[in-house]
Scaffold this motif. Structure first.
Motif, mmCIF file in Angstrom:
data_model
loop_
_atom_site.group_PDB
_atom_site.id
_atom_site.type_symbol
_atom_site.label_atom_id
_atom_site.label_comp_id
_atom_site.label_asym_id
_atom_site.label_seq_id
_atom_site.Cartn_x
_atom_site.Cartn_y
_atom_site.Cartn_z
ATOM 1 N N VAL A 131 0.865 -1.179 0.000
ATOM 2 C CA VAL A 131 0.000 0.000 0.000
ATOM 3 C C VAL A 131 0.904 1.231 0.000
ATOM 4 C CG1 VAL A 131 -1.757 1.232 1.312
ATOM 5 C CG2 VAL A 131 -1.796 -1.259 1.220
ATOM 6 N N SER A 132 0.656 2.144 -0.930
ATOM 7 C CA SER A 132 1.587 3.265 -1.096
ATOM 8 C C SER A 132 0.851 4.540 -1.493
ATOM 9 C CB SER A 132 2.619 2.896 -2.176
ATOM 10 O OG SER A 132 3.602 3.895 -2.302
ATOM 11 N N ALA A 133 1.504 5.665 -1.186
ATOM 12 C CA ALA A 133 1.026 6.986 -1.609
ATOM 13 C C ALA A 133 2.272 7.870 -1.711
ATOM 14 C CB ALA A 133 0.028 7.557 -0.599
ATOM 15 N N SER A 134 2.097 9.097 -2.141
ATOM 16 C CA SER A 134 3.269 9.982 -2.254
ATOM 17 C C SER A 134 3.823 10.296 -0.874
ATOM 18 C CB SER A 134 2.877 11.286 -2.950
ATOM 19 O OG SER A 134 2.059 12.064 -2.083
ATOM 20 N N SER A 135 5.097 10.669 -0.826
ATOM 21 C CA SER A 135 5.725 10.994 0.472
ATOM 22 C C SER A 135 5.054 12.208 1.110
ATOM 23 C CB SER A 135 7.224 11.240 0.295
ATOM 24 O OG SER A 135 7.450 12.245 -0.669
ATOM 25 N N ALA A 170 7.159 -5.694 -4.632
ATOM 26 C CA ALA A 170 5.753 -6.109 -4.542
ATOM 27 C C ALA A 170 5.270 -6.795 -5.813
ATOM 28 C CB ALA A 170 4.878 -4.891 -4.265
ATOM 29 N N ASP A 171 4.302 -7.690 -5.646
ATOM 30 C CA ASP A 171 3.580 -8.246 -6.792
ATOM 31 C C ASP A 171 2.471 -7.297 -7.223
ATOM 32 O OD1 ASP A 171 4.728 -11.119 -6.958
ATOM 33 O OD2 ASP A 171 4.236 -10.870 -4.845
ATOM 34 N N TYR A 172 1.923 -6.567 -6.237
ATOM 35 C CA TYR A 172 0.849 -5.607 -6.493
ATOM 36 C C TYR A 172 1.129 -4.347 -5.682
ATOM 37 C CZ TYR A 172 -1.621 -9.849 -7.994
ATOM 38 O OH TYR A 172 -1.971 -11.021 -8.611
ATOM 39 N N VAL A 173 0.847 -3.182 -6.255
ATOM 40 C CA VAL A 173 0.931 -1.910 -5.527
ATOM 41 C C VAL A 173 -0.458 -1.294 -5.517
ATOM 42 C CG1 VAL A 173 1.936 0.396 -5.416
ATOM 43 C CG2 VAL A 173 3.356 -1.539 -6.130
ATOM 44 N N ILE A 174 -0.941 -0.963 -4.325
ATOM 45 C CA ILE A 174 -2.266 -0.357 -4.185
ATOM 46 C C ILE A 174 -2.073 1.117 -3.827
ATOM 47 C CG2 ILE A 174 -4.448 -0.404 -2.913
ATOM 48 C CD1 ILE A 174 -3.850 -3.406 -2.362
ATOM 49 N N ARG A 184 -10.527 1.211 -3.862
ATOM 50 C CA ARG A 184 -11.334 -0.012 -3.750
ATOM 51 C C ARG A 184 -11.379 -0.753 -5.098
ATOM 52 N NH1 ARG A 184 -15.238 2.161 -1.493
ATOM 53 N NH2 ARG A 184 -14.890 1.606 0.678
ATOM 54 N N ALA A 185 -11.440 -0.014 -6.180
ATOM 55 C CA ALA A 185 -11.437 -0.636 -7.512
ATOM 56 C C ALA A 185 -10.116 -1.370 -7.755
ATOM 57 C CB ALA A 185 -11.660 0.422 -8.590
ATOM 58 N N ASP A 186 -9.012 -0.803 -7.271
ATOM 59 C CA ASP A 186 -7.705 -1.472 -7.381
ATOM 60 C C ASP A 186 -7.705 -2.786 -6.598
ATOM 61 O OD1 ASP A 186 -6.653 0.505 -8.957
ATOM 62 O OD2 ASP A 186 -5.377 1.399 -7.405
ATOM 63 N N VAL A 187 -8.324 -2.769 -5.415
ATOM 64 C CA VAL A 187 -8.396 -3.985 -4.582
ATOM 65 C C VAL A 187 -9.227 -5.056 -5.296
ATOM 66 C CG1 VAL A 187 -9.272 -4.928 -2.394
ATOM 67 C CG2 VAL A 187 -8.036 -2.738 -2.411
ATOM 68 N N VAL A 188 -10.349 -4.642 -5.872
ATOM 69 C CA VAL A 188 -11.204 -5.590 -6.609
ATOM 70 C C VAL A 188 -10.434 -6.200 -7.776
ATOM 71 C CG1 VAL A 188 -13.246 -5.768 -8.090
ATOM 72 C CG2 VAL A 188 -13.385 -4.529 -5.912
ATOM 73 N N ARG A 189 -9.694 -5.366 -8.517
ATOM 74 C CA ARG A 189 -8.910 -5.859 -9.665
ATOM 75 C C ARG A 189 -7.825 -6.829 -9.198
ATOM 76 N NH1 ARG A 189 -9.898 -0.730 -11.965
ATOM 77 N NH2 ARG A 189 -8.135 0.198 -10.866
#
Length: 201
Positions: A131-135, A170-174, A184-189
């Protein structure tokens, strides 16, 4: 498969991991919260209280572990921290195994582990979601927390694997720097992708 597909969920402080973990739970995916497990083990009547009190006298009471008092005892003392971890980690591992048994019929489960990379937990999961966002967003969120200071924030970042390295592994970055609906759409995908992988395995 002998156990459900285990997705390791991690992210640095202030990146929105708890929010994403809740999204998985709302979508029907069982989530094992490592931090919550530790709090239960160390809370009122927790099964680790006798061992912690024996190792660090005066750090527990009717309300469970006195976290500030215990923190003072282990902060900056590698031996004391190792002693505490040798009490806590096996107990958390037991709870994790119980969780897997309880949810053996599920196709996917999530292990929410803040220090997944730092403590070697990445070796025991089937894929990793960071799980990531800008610094800038991260800093704003963290400094808004009660009692947080820029100095404390800097200390926490010092002991955590850098966000860029986590994303690279990571295999996935949210992305939680977008709207909740987009996250939430990213989590569903992500779940759709994992289920496709399972179907073709």
């Amino acid at each position: 498969m002998s156990h459900p597909f285990i997705l390791g969920l991690t992210g640095s402080i202030g990146m929105g991991k708890s929010t994403v973990a809740l999204m998985f739970a709302e979508l029907g995916v069982p989530v094992f919260d490592a931090d919550a497990a530790v709090h239960r083990l160390q809370g009122p009547g927790g099964r680790l209280l006798p061992a912690i009190e024996a190792a660090f006298p005066g750090t527990t009471g009717p309300d469970g572990v006195n976290r500030p008092a215990l923190g003072v005892r282990v902060f900056g003392d590698k031996d004391a921290l190792a002693r505490l971890e040798s009490i806590v980690h096996p107990a958390v591992e037991t709870l994790r195994k119980e969780f897997l048994l309880e949810h053996a019929g599920q196709d996917i489960v999530v292990f929410d582990i803040p220090l997944l990379f730092e403590k070697g937990g990445w070796e025991r999961v089937d894929a990793i979601a960071v799980v990531s966002a800008s610094s800038e967003i991260q800093r704003r969120r963290v400094l808004a927390r009660p009692g947080m200071t820029p100095e404390k924030f800097a200390e926490i970042l010092e002991i955590q694997t850098p966000d860029a390295e986590k994303r690279a592994r990571a295999d996935y970055v949210i992305d939680t720097g977008q709207s909740l609906e987009e996250t939430r759409a990213d989590v569903v995908r992500l779940l759709e992708d994992v289920r496709k992988r399972l179907a073709s395995a």
